[in-house]
Scaffold this active site. Structure first.
Site, PDB file in Angstrom:
ATOM      1  N   ASP A  43       4.512  -1.765   2.462  1.00  0.00           N
ATOM      2  CA  ASP A  43       3.229  -1.264   1.975  1.00  0.00           C
ATOM      3  C   ASP A  43       3.134   0.211   2.309  1.00  0.00           C
ATOM      4  O   ASP A  43       3.686   0.663   3.317  1.00  0.00           O
ATOM      5  CB  ASP A  43       2.063  -2.017   2.632  1.00  0.00           C
ATOM      6  CG  ASP A  43       1.868  -3.410   2.059  1.00  0.00           C
ATOM      7  OD1 ASP A  43       2.308  -3.655   0.917  1.00  0.00           O
ATOM      8  OD2 ASP A  43       1.263  -4.242   2.743  1.00  0.00           O
TER       9      ASP A  43
ATOM     10  N   ASP B  65       1.463  -4.666  -5.523  1.00  0.00           N
ATOM     11  CA  ASP B  65       0.117  -5.196  -5.302  1.00  0.00           C
ATOM     12  C   ASP B  65      -0.838  -4.693  -6.382  1.00  0.00           C
ATOM     13  O   ASP B  65      -1.717  -5.426  -6.838  1.00  0.00           O
ATOM     14  CB  ASP B  65      -0.421  -4.777  -3.930  1.00  0.00           C
ATOM     15  CG  ASP B  65       0.365  -5.366  -2.775  1.00  0.00           C
ATOM     16  OD1 ASP B  65       1.010  -6.422  -2.953  1.00  0.00           O
ATOM     17  OD2 ASP B  65       0.324  -4.765  -1.681  1.00  0.00           O
TER      18      ASP B  65
END
EC number: 3.4.23.36
Length: 153
Positions: free
Chosen positions: A115, A131
């Site tokens: 991330d 995402d």
């Protein structure tokens, strides 16, 4: 021809996700915050062993099962709807598949998801390109299905 366009688009989306993660891992130290667009977006390299917002951490077997189910259902509906003129439905399924594959590749290859995107203007979880695909894909799917129902299809 439509199948080829959809397949190439999915491959490009997954490649963009993986490339963004590659650069973050290569050039940003774990946990370091790098200002990208001042007061808007920063990049922060994190290793996420959970789902969104790091829930269910270290449950890789569960994510593998869920990913297979979601990807299987999305592929099924994409193939079933291939001839539809509903662009939004096809786009939503394509984004869901691409996002699912992007994060699945990370889980298989690394054991976690990379991330990196941190929105500076709001208190929100750090996320990645895949995402974003998933979130936009689900939103588009809801809109597409709502429009279909509204039109009586």
């Amino acid at each position: 021809m439509r199948k080829i366009v959809l397949a190439v688009t999915a491959l490009l989306l997954v490649a963009l996700d993986q490339l963004s993660k590659f650069f973050v891992v290569k050039y940003i130290r774990l946990g370091t915050i790098v200002e990208f667009i001042p007061n808007l977006v920063s990049l922060t390299y994190l290793r996420n062993t959970g789902a969104a917002f790091s829930i269910l951490e270290n449950q890789q077997w569960l994510f593998t099962v869920i990913t297979f189910i979601v990807l299987g259902v999305a592929f099924y509906y994409l193939i079933k709807q291939m001839q539809t003129q509903n662009f939004w439905l096809l786009a939503s399924l394509l984004l869901i598949i691409s996002g699912g594959l992007g994060n699945f590749i990370d889980r298989l290859r690394l054991g976690y998801v990379v991330d990196m995107i941190h929105l500076d203007f709001v208190d929100f979880a750090i996320f990645n390109v895949a995402d974003s695909y998933l979130s936009v894909g689900v939103a588009l799917l809801i809109i597409a299905l709502w429009k279909e129902e509204k039109n009586g299809n």
